[in-house]
Design a protein around this motif. Structure first.
Motif, PDB file in Angstrom:
ATOM      1  N   ALA A 116      -6.603  15.012  26.174  1.00 57.81           N
ATOM      2  CA  ALA A 116      -7.594  16.051  26.433  1.00 57.81           C
ATOM      3  C   ALA A 116      -8.853  15.498  27.084  1.00 57.81           C
ATOM      4  N   PHE A 117      -9.331  14.359  26.556  1.00 56.30           N
ATOM      5  CA  PHE A 117     -10.628  13.840  26.991  1.00 56.30           C
ATOM      6  C   PHE A 117     -10.547  12.498  27.721  1.00 56.30           C
ATOM      7  N   GLY A 118      -9.344  11.900  27.756  1.00 57.70           N
ATOM      8  CA  GLY A 118      -9.239  10.578  28.347  1.00 57.70           C
ATOM      9  C   GLY A 118      -9.803   9.500  27.441  1.00 57.70           C
ATOM     10  N   LYS A 119      -9.963   9.832  26.157  1.00 56.18           N
ATOM     11  CA  LYS A 119     -10.583   8.896  25.223  1.00 56.18           C
ATOM     12  C   LYS A 119     -10.021   9.121  23.828  1.00 56.18           C
ATOM     13  N   SER A 120      -9.401   8.082  23.269  1.00 58.19           N
ATOM     14  CA  SER A 120      -8.828   8.169  21.929  1.00 58.19           C
ATOM     15  C   SER A 120      -9.895   7.935  20.869  1.00 58.19           C
ATOM     16  N   LYS A 121      -9.688   8.511  19.690  1.00 58.77           N
ATOM     17  CA  LYS A 121     -10.582   8.251  18.558  1.00 58.77           C
ATOM     18  C   LYS A 121     -10.141   7.013  17.778  1.00 58.77           C
ATOM     19  N   HIS A 122      -8.982   6.459  18.121  1.00 61.92           N
ATOM     20  CA  HIS A 122      -8.453   5.246  17.483  1.00 61.92           C
ATOM     21  C   HIS A 122      -8.329   5.409  15.965  1.00 61.92           C
ATOM     22  N   GLU A 123      -7.870   6.571  15.546  1.00 64.30           N
ATOM     23  CA  GLU A 123      -7.717   6.813  14.111  1.00 64.30           C
ATOM     24  C   GLU A 123      -6.607   5.971  13.509  1.00 64.30           C
ATOM     25  N   ILE A 124      -5.590   5.653  14.291  1.00 63.86           N
ATOM     26  CA  ILE A 124      -4.490   4.842  13.769  1.00 63.86           C
ATOM     27  C   ILE A 124      -4.963   3.432  13.431  1.00 63.86           C
ATOM     28  N   ASP A 125      -6.110   3.020  13.981  1.00 64.35           N
ATOM     29  CA  ASP A 125      -6.664   1.698  13.695  1.00 64.35           C
ATOM     30  C   ASP A 125      -7.607   1.712  12.502  1.00 64.35           C
ATOM     31  N   GLU A 132       0.841  -1.195   0.000  1.00 66.26           N
ATOM     32  CA  GLU A 132       0.000   0.000   0.000  1.00 66.26           C
ATOM     33  C   GLU A 132       0.878   1.248   0.000  1.00 66.26           C
ATOM     34  N   VAL A 133       0.480   2.236  -0.791  1.00 65.64           N
ATOM     35  CA  VAL A 133       1.146   3.532  -0.765  1.00 65.64           C
ATOM     36  C   VAL A 133       0.513   4.352   0.355  1.00 65.64           C
ATOM     37  N   LEU A 134       1.333   4.765   1.309  1.00 68.48           N
ATOM     38  CA  LEU A 134       0.832   5.487   2.472  1.00 68.48           C
ATOM     39  C   LEU A 134       1.008   6.993   2.300  1.00 68.48           C
ATOM     40  N   THR A 135      -0.073   7.726   2.522  1.00 69.33           N
ATOM     41  CA  THR A 135      -0.009   9.187   2.560  1.00 69.33           C
ATOM     42  C   THR A 135       0.332   9.570   3.985  1.00 69.33           C
ATOM     43  N   MET A 136       1.565   9.965   4.216  1.00 72.74           N
ATOM     44  CA  MET A 136       2.070  10.057   5.585  1.00 72.74           C
ATOM     45  C   MET A 136       1.473  11.204   6.390  1.00 72.74           C
ATOM     46  N   ARG A 137       0.947  12.211   5.738  1.00 73.52           N
ATOM     47  CA  ARG A 137       0.330  13.266   6.554  1.00 73.52           C
ATOM     48  C   ARG A 137      -0.934  12.729   7.220  1.00 73.52           C
ATOM     49  N   MET A 138      -1.644  11.796   6.539  1.00 71.31           N
ATOM     50  CA  MET A 138      -2.815  11.176   7.154  1.00 71.31           C
ATOM     51  C   MET A 138      -2.394  10.209   8.265  1.00 71.31           C
ATOM     52  N   VAL A 139      -1.318   9.478   8.014  1.00 68.84           N
ATOM     53  CA  VAL A 139      -0.819   8.519   9.008  1.00 68.84           C
ATOM     54  C   VAL A 139      -0.407   9.257  10.282  1.00 68.84           C
ATOM     55  N   TYR A 140       0.399  10.292  10.119  1.00 69.55           N
ATOM     56  CA  TYR A 140       0.881  11.023  11.294  1.00 69.55           C
ATOM     57  C   TYR A 140      -0.237  11.814  11.964  1.00 69.55           C
ATOM     58  N   LYS A 141      -1.214  12.279  11.196  1.00 65.35           N
ATOM     59  CA  LYS A 141      -2.343  12.962  11.823  1.00 65.35           C
ATOM     60  C   LYS A 141      -3.151  11.990  12.678  1.00 65.35           C
ATOM     61  N   ALA A 142      -3.247  10.745  12.230  1.00 69.23           N
ATOM     62  CA  ALA A 142      -3.936   9.744  13.046  1.00 69.23           C
ATOM     63  C   ALA A 142      -3.207   9.553  14.369  1.00 69.23           C
ATOM     64  N   VAL A 143      -1.878   9.534  14.323  1.00 72.77           N
ATOM     65  CA  VAL A 143      -1.075   9.371  15.537  1.00 72.77           C
ATOM     66  C   VAL A 143      -1.283  10.557  16.482  1.00 72.77           C
ATOM     67  N   THR A 144      -1.082  11.769  15.966  1.00 74.90           N
ATOM     68  CA  THR A 144      -1.162  12.945  16.841  1.00 74.90           C
ATOM     69  C   THR A 144      -2.595  13.206  17.310  1.00 74.90           C
ATOM     70  N   SER A 145      -3.581  12.855  16.483  1.00 74.00           N
ATOM     71  CA  SER A 145      -4.975  12.991  16.896  1.00 74.00           C
ATOM     72  C   SER A 145      -5.288  12.056  18.051  1.00 74.00           C
ATOM     73  N   ASP A 146      -4.830  10.818  17.961  1.00 75.27           N
ATOM     74  CA  ASP A 146      -5.070   9.867  19.054  1.00 75.27           C
ATOM     75  C   ASP A 146      -4.382  10.315  20.337  1.00 75.27           C
ATOM     76  N   VAL A 147      -3.188  10.892  20.215  1.00 79.50           N
ATOM     77  CA  VAL A 147      -2.471  11.356  21.401  1.00 79.50           C
ATOM     78  C   VAL A 147      -3.207  12.512  22.071  1.00 79.50           C
ATOM     79  N   ILE A 148      -3.534  13.549  21.296  1.00 76.88           N
ATOM     80  CA  ILE A 148      -4.122  14.742  21.924  1.00 76.88           C
ATOM     81  C   ILE A 148      -5.542  14.468  22.410  1.00 76.88           C
ATOM     82  N   ASN A 149      -6.307  13.646  21.700  1.00 76.01           N
ATOM     83  CA  ASN A 149      -7.649  13.322  22.162  1.00 76.01           C
ATOM     84  C   ASN A 149      -7.610  12.478  23.432  1.00 76.01           C
ATOM     85  N   SER A 150      -6.655  11.556  23.499  1.00 79.09           N
ATOM     86  CA  SER A 150      -6.518  10.741  24.704  1.00 79.09           C
ATOM     87  C   SER A 150      -6.184  11.613  25.907  1.00 79.09           C
TER      88      SER A 150
END
Length: 391
Positions: free
Chosen positions: A61-70, A41-59
């Motif tokens: 901020a709210f104590g709950k991840s959006k699990h975007e990396i999954d 698979e060709v990975l678009t890394m800005r989406m990959v890294y946004k999933a990582v940083t989104s899961d970190v900050i949501n976890s």
């Protein structure tokens, strides 16, 4: 909202408490890269890294991840929708009254006027629900440093108005927005420059291998945060591609400022109350401070450690970025984990270990800043860094 109410949650001590959570998300990132190796698979890394940083900050901020990396698509539709706000942000920044006016429009008109507003509104509703859920389960005995909004709701220095759902939702927009796109974009840029500069990557890998003998074991914060060459790599990435490119404005309300132009032996008086601004995008490319500024050269930070005086990526002084410590830990840890495991694919390492290769990525089109939309932006239509994982 008082800045002091948030300071403690982004101190170095508080961020170190996030190590297990960041480790878990990084482990999932590595598994997704391994999976891409099998599928090619060709990975678009800005989406990959946004999933990582989104899961970190949501976890956090709210104590709950959006699990975007999954998610199979890394929640790309949501991320692309939020990105579209950048297309009009320069207008909204100049016309402060316009955003509240647009926010009053019904969804049908908003989707026609500024389609990204609908995505933004959906996010606001989700943040409001999470804040209300935290409020309903509020418990003074909870360790509030593990959950930013739990801590804010328990704060003794905030007024009831500051603790309203509407007010905290505004804070959520700032925290999530600032903690997601900026760090993800810098990680993408750093990944590109490491893959595009094999000697630099080899030097970094040698340092990582010496500190982390077993590539199958994730490092600790303590192992990676003081590595000199990794630090220089991160600083060079921050210099070349600040998370935010907009001008940083300041006003001295009660005193005249004196600016001395040493080159011309002149002094300039800036009257009290005059807005003064600068942008890291310009300052950090000045050749008198950073010779050959368009070249990615981490060694400059080792040769001259005092260069950090001119690094304005996170601003300076009392208005320095609250999330700086979190951003540094994410960049240190993710880069160390990825490049301790993966090498650069050049056709000679096949069968010897996992490797990454650039895929149809052109620096001038996909990496360098072409437009200033509050964040450094590449050409319209660019997908940013794309890679393939080879095994």
């Amino acid at each position: 909202m008082r800045r002091a109410s948030l300071n403690s949650y982004f101190s170095k001590a508080s961020i170190k408490r996030l190590e297990p959570m960041i480790k878990d998300i990084t482990s999932k990132l590595l598994k997704r890269l391994d999976s891409a190796s099998t599928s090619r698979e060709v990975l678009t890394m800005r989406m990959v890294y946004k999933a990582v940083t989104s899961d970190v900050i949501n976890s956090y901020a709210f104590g709950k991840s959006k699990h975007e990396i999954d998610m199979p698509d890394f929640n790309a539709p949501y991320q692309l929708g939020m990105e579209k706000l950048n297309d009009v942000i320069y207008v909204l920044m100049q016309l402060g009254w316009l955003f509240p006016l647009l926010d009053m429009l019904p969804d049908s008109l908003a989707s026609w006027t500024v389609p990204s507003l609908v995505v933004h509104r959906k996010a606001k509703k989700e943040w409001a629900v999470q804040i209300d859920n935290i409020r309903e389960t509020q418990d003074e005995k909870i360790d509030t440093e593990d959950n930013v909004f739990q801590g804010l709701l328990n704060s003794s220095i905030l007024s009831d108005a500051d603790k309203s759902t509407e007010r905290l939702t505004v804070e959520a927009f700032v925290l999530v927005g600032a903690g997601l796109e900026t760090t993800a974009t810098t990680l993408m840029v750093l990944t590109y420059h490491l893959l595009a500069n094999p000697p630099i990557l080899r030097k970094l890998k040698a340092e990582l291998e010496a500190e982390i003998p077993d590539a199958s074991v994730l490092p600790t914060f303590k192992q990676v945060e003081s590595l000199p060459y990794l630090t220089a790599v991160v600083q060079e990435g921050l210099r070349m591609h600040s998370g935010a490119s907009t001008r940083q404005q300041r006003i001295a309300p009660d005193e005249d400022l004196v600016y001395t132009d040493r080159a011309r032996a002149k002094k300039w008086i800036i009257p009290a109350g005059t807005p003064v601004s600068m942008t890291p995008t310009l300052l950090q490319y000045l050749p008198e401070y950073f010779p050959d500024p368009n070249t990615f050269r981490p060694e400059r930070w080792i040769e001259n450690p005092r260069l950090d005086r001119y690094l304005l990526t996170f601003s300076k002084g009392s208005r320095i970025c609250l999330g700086m410590n979190l951003a540094y830990q994410e960049m240190y840890f993710v880069l160390a984990a990825v490049f301790r495991k993966y090498d650069l694919y050049d056709g000679a390492v096949e069968g010897k270990g996992p490797a990454l290769q650039l895929y149809e990525t052109v620096r001038e089109r996909d990496i360098d800043m072409v437009a200033e939309l509050a964040v450094p932006s590449p050409e319209v239509g660019s997908e940013g860094l794309r890679i393939q994982v080879m095994g």
